[in-house]
Design a protein around this motif. Structure first.
Motif, PDB file in Angstrom:
ATOM      1  N   ILE A 194      60.778 -39.431 -12.697  1.00 51.99           N
ATOM      2  CA  ILE A 194      61.906 -39.024 -13.296  1.00 51.99           C
ATOM      3  C   ILE A 194      62.985 -40.287 -13.112  1.00 51.99           C
ATOM      4  CG2 ILE A 194      64.015 -37.400 -13.102  1.00 51.99           C
ATOM      5  CD1 ILE A 194      61.941 -35.289 -13.137  1.00 51.99           C
ATOM      6  N   ILE A 195      62.961 -40.589 -11.724  1.00 53.27           N
ATOM      7  CA  ILE A 195      63.862 -41.890 -11.167  1.00 53.27           C
ATOM      8  C   ILE A 195      63.391 -42.940 -12.029  1.00 53.27           C
ATOM      9  CG2 ILE A 195      64.682 -43.099  -9.317  1.00 53.27           C
ATOM     10  CD1 ILE A 195      64.251 -40.439  -7.863  1.00 53.27           C
ATOM     11  N   TYR A 196      62.224 -43.304 -11.947  1.00 50.22           N
ATOM     12  CA  TYR A 196      61.825 -44.389 -12.647  1.00 50.22           C
ATOM     13  C   TYR A 196      62.093 -44.340 -14.311  1.00 50.22           C
ATOM     14  CZ  TYR A 196      58.371 -46.564 -15.798  1.00 50.22           C
ATOM     15  OH  TYR A 196      57.817 -47.341 -16.915  1.00 50.22           O
ATOM     16  N   THR A 197      61.821 -43.380 -14.706  1.00 44.53           N
ATOM     17  CA  THR A 197      62.607 -43.324 -16.240  1.00 44.53           C
ATOM     18  C   THR A 197      63.745 -43.329 -16.520  1.00 44.53           C
ATOM     19  OG1 THR A 197      60.489 -41.799 -16.602  1.00 44.53           O
ATOM     20  CG2 THR A 197      62.244 -41.918 -18.507  1.00 44.53           C
ATOM     21  N   LEU A 198      64.759 -42.696 -15.574  1.00 48.52           N
ATOM     22  CA  LEU A 198      66.260 -42.688 -15.902  1.00 48.52           C
ATOM     23  C   LEU A 198      66.756 -44.162 -15.593  1.00 48.52           C
ATOM     24  CD1 LEU A 198      67.424 -39.255 -14.451  1.00 48.52           C
ATOM     25  CD2 LEU A 198      67.139 -40.062 -16.781  1.00 48.52           C
ATOM     26  N   VAL A 199      66.664 -44.362 -14.352  1.00 47.27           N
ATOM     27  CA  VAL A 199      66.954 -45.708 -13.857  1.00 47.27           C
ATOM     28  C   VAL A 199      66.558 -47.023 -14.698  1.00 47.27           C
ATOM     29  CG1 VAL A 199      67.119 -47.327 -11.975  1.00 47.27           C
ATOM     30  CG2 VAL A 199      67.505 -44.959 -11.330  1.00 47.27           C
ATOM     31  N   GLY A 200      65.175 -47.055 -14.847  1.00 48.22           N
ATOM     32  CA  GLY A 200      64.571 -48.164 -15.557  1.00 48.22           C
ATOM     33  C   GLY A 200      65.052 -48.088 -17.178  1.00 48.22           C
ATOM     34  N   SER A 201      65.447 -47.029 -17.865  1.00 45.48           N
ATOM     35  CA  SER A 201      66.157 -46.986 -19.137  1.00 45.48           C
ATOM     36  C   SER A 201      67.499 -47.476 -18.938  1.00 45.48           C
ATOM     37  CB  SER A 201      66.021 -45.651 -19.678  1.00 45.48           C
ATOM     38  OG  SER A 201      64.809 -44.875 -19.699  1.00 45.48           O
ATOM     39  N   VAL A 235      60.560 -49.250 -19.177  1.00 43.22           N
ATOM     40  CA  VAL A 235      59.907 -47.870 -19.557  1.00 43.22           C
ATOM     41  C   VAL A 235      59.320 -47.696 -20.926  1.00 43.22           C
ATOM     42  CG1 VAL A 235      60.329 -45.399 -19.834  1.00 43.22           C
ATOM     43  CG2 VAL A 235      62.059 -46.674 -18.105  1.00 43.22           C
ATOM     44  N   THR A 236      58.029 -47.616 -20.993  1.00 45.96           N
ATOM     45  CA  THR A 236      57.251 -47.639 -22.179  1.00 45.96           C
ATOM     46  C   THR A 236      56.041 -46.499 -21.791  1.00 45.96           C
ATOM     47  OG1 THR A 236      55.540 -49.326 -20.960  1.00 45.96           O
ATOM     48  CG2 THR A 236      57.313 -50.253 -22.432  1.00 45.96           C
ATOM     49  N   LYS A 237      55.429 -46.509 -23.076  1.00 48.68           N
ATOM     50  CA  LYS A 237      54.295 -45.243 -22.819  1.00 48.68           C
ATOM     51  C   LYS A 237      53.192 -45.662 -21.661  1.00 48.68           C
ATOM     52  CE  LYS A 237      54.532 -43.717 -27.277  1.00 48.68           C
ATOM     53  NZ  LYS A 237      53.824 -43.549 -28.868  1.00 48.68           N
ATOM     54  N   ARG A 238      53.172 -46.888 -21.850  1.00 48.62           N
ATOM     55  CA  ARG A 238      52.140 -47.563 -20.743  1.00 48.62           C
ATOM     56  C   ARG A 238      52.578 -47.490 -19.462  1.00 48.62           C
ATOM     57  NH1 ARG A 238      48.546 -52.891 -21.327  1.00 48.62           N
ATOM     58  NH2 ARG A 238      47.275 -51.560 -22.031  1.00 48.62           N
ATOM     59  N   GLY A 239      53.966 -47.802 -19.124  1.00 53.35           N
ATOM     60  CA  GLY A 239      54.765 -47.564 -17.968  1.00 53.35           C
ATOM     61  C   GLY A 239      54.626 -45.981 -17.421  1.00 53.35           C
ATOM     62  N   LEU A 240      54.930 -45.169 -18.162  1.00 49.56           N
ATOM     63  CA  LEU A 240      54.938 -43.705 -18.168  1.00 49.56           C
ATOM     64  C   LEU A 240      53.572 -43.215 -17.714  1.00 49.56           C
ATOM     65  CD1 LEU A 240      57.374 -42.112 -20.764  1.00 49.56           C
ATOM     66  CD2 LEU A 240      57.646 -42.359 -18.057  1.00 49.56           C
ATOM     67  N   PHE A 241      52.295 -43.734 -18.227  1.00 51.61           N
ATOM     68  CA  PHE A 241      51.114 -43.378 -18.170  1.00 51.61           C
ATOM     69  C   PHE A 241      51.034 -44.184 -16.549  1.00 51.61           C
ATOM     70  CE2 PHE A 241      46.519 -44.678 -18.263  1.00 51.61           C
ATOM     71  CZ  PHE A 241      45.930 -43.306 -18.377  1.00 51.61           C
ATOM     72  N   GLY A 242      51.247 -45.273 -16.381  1.00 55.44           N
ATOM     73  CA  GLY A 242      50.712 -45.996 -14.867  1.00 55.44           C
ATOM     74  C   GLY A 242      51.614 -45.060 -13.823  1.00 55.44           C
ATOM     75  N   ASN A 301      53.745 -32.567  -3.003  1.00 53.55           N
ATOM     76  CA  ASN A 301      53.656 -34.072  -3.204  1.00 53.55           C
ATOM     77  C   ASN A 301      53.745 -34.202  -4.702  1.00 53.55           C
ATOM     78  OD1 ASN A 301      53.254 -34.834  -0.610  1.00 53.55           O
ATOM     79  ND2 ASN A 301      51.129 -34.118  -0.389  1.00 53.55           N
ATOM     80  N   PHE A 302      53.291 -33.242  -5.461  1.00 56.58           N
ATOM     81  CA  PHE A 302      53.268 -33.169  -6.834  1.00 56.58           C
ATOM     82  C   PHE A 302      54.935 -33.361  -7.325  1.00 56.58           C
ATOM     83  CE2 PHE A 302      53.349 -31.229 -11.071  1.00 56.58           C
ATOM     84  CZ  PHE A 302      52.522 -32.064 -11.813  1.00 56.58           C
ATOM     85  N   ILE A 303      55.598 -32.609  -6.775  1.00 62.53           N
ATOM     86  CA  ILE A 303      56.966 -32.496  -7.039  1.00 62.53           C
ATOM     87  C   ILE A 303      57.575 -33.861  -6.576  1.00 62.53           C
ATOM     88  CG2 ILE A 303      59.300 -31.374  -6.242  1.00 62.53           C
ATOM     89  CD1 ILE A 303      57.748 -28.672  -6.097  1.00 62.53           C
ATOM     90  N   GLN A 304      57.318 -34.386  -5.432  1.00 66.14           N
ATOM     91  CA  GLN A 304      57.587 -35.639  -5.009  1.00 66.14           C
ATOM     92  C   GLN A 304      57.292 -36.817  -6.127  1.00 66.14           C
ATOM     93  OE1 GLN A 304      56.868 -37.112  -1.195  1.00 66.14           O
ATOM     94  NE2 GLN A 304      57.019 -39.226  -1.888  1.00 66.14           N
ATOM     95  N   GLY A 305      55.963 -36.738  -6.568  1.00 67.15           N
ATOM     96  CA  GLY A 305      55.515 -37.643  -7.584  1.00 67.15           C
ATOM     97  C   GLY A 305      56.560 -37.537  -9.072  1.00 67.15           C
ATOM     98  N   ILE A 306      56.777 -36.268  -9.466  1.00 65.80           N
ATOM     99  CA  ILE A 306      57.474 -35.987 -10.658  1.00 65.80           C
ATOM    100  C   ILE A 306      58.916 -36.795 -10.407  1.00 65.80           C
ATOM    101  CG2 ILE A 306      58.541 -34.356 -12.266  1.00 65.80           C
ATOM    102  CD1 ILE A 306      55.666 -34.700 -12.347  1.00 65.80           C
ATOM    103  N   GLY A 307      59.346 -36.536  -9.224  1.00 67.43           N
ATOM    104  CA  GLY A 307      60.757 -36.774  -9.141  1.00 67.43           C
ATOM    105  C   GLY A 307      60.654 -38.370  -8.997  1.00 67.43           C
ATOM    106  N   GLY A 308      59.666 -39.096  -8.449  1.00 70.56           N
ATOM    107  CA  GLY A 308      59.642 -40.500  -8.577  1.00 70.56           C
ATOM    108  C   GLY A 308      59.477 -40.976 -10.204  1.00 70.56           C
TER     109      GLY A 308
END
Length: 178
Positions: free
Chosen positions: A154-161, A105-112, A145-152
């Motif tokens: 959040i999961i990426y950020t939490l699990v990735g961290s 999880v990086t700034k680049r990763g969050l942007f991606g 679909n936006f909520i689904q994207g935000i959920g993804g």
């Protein structure tokens, strides 16, 4: 042309399976769209960062399309194959363009992840417009679909961290660059 090694084939197969299972196991229905929110997007984002754009494309596309087929959303599978595949590819290209190991999880990763989620919203809008022959009907699905994207994300950020802190992915990321 480079042939795939056994390790790469195994990691791709596991990534496809994890994405499929993550998409199927926990589903939060969205009555307005007959779709669902799931953890598969977070998994495909992690796969894309960890294993690269190609693996993100394969795991995202095939894993998510398989989940559509196995859960009765077969009509969406061809669209999902492309949408989620490109979602993984976008994430992999932006988050780790050089393929060098870095924290998940990086700034680049969050942007991606944000760009990948935006692509997903656009892709499903276009897909539903094709399926319904209407540009108005899919507008109602955009917020969901936006909520689904935000959920993804959040999961990426939490699990990735958590994976970064536990150094679980370190060995695979180091092998990837060697």
């Amino acid at each position: 042309m480079r042939t795939l090694r056994i390790r790469e084939i195994t990691m791709m197969g596991l990534s496809i399976a994890l994405t499929t299972i993550g998409t199927m196991v926990i589903q939060i229905p969205i009555p307005a769209t007959n779709g669902y929110i799931h953890v598969g997007d977070g998994i495909l984002l992690i796969v894309a960062v960890t294993l690269g754009a190609r693996a993100g494309f394969i795991a995202g596309g095939i894993g998510s399309a398989l989940a559509d087929i196995l859960t009765g959303y077969t009509i969406w599978a061809p669209f999902t194959l492309i949408i989620k595949g490109l979602m993984g590819y976008i994430m992999g290209r932006i988050a780790s363009p050089s393929g060098e190991p870095s924290p998940l999880v990086t700034k680049r990763g969050l942007f991606g992840a944000c760009l990948a989620a935006a692509w997903m919203v656009i892709g499903y809008y276009v897909s539903e417009a094709i399926l319904t022959s209407s540009l108005q009907v899919p507008i109602f699905a955009i917020p969901w679909n936006f909520i689904q994207g935000i959920g993804g994300i959040i999961i990426y950020t939490l699990v990735g961290s958590l994976l970064s802190k536990a150094n679980i992915m370190r060995g695979e990321r180091e092998r990837k660059t060697n």
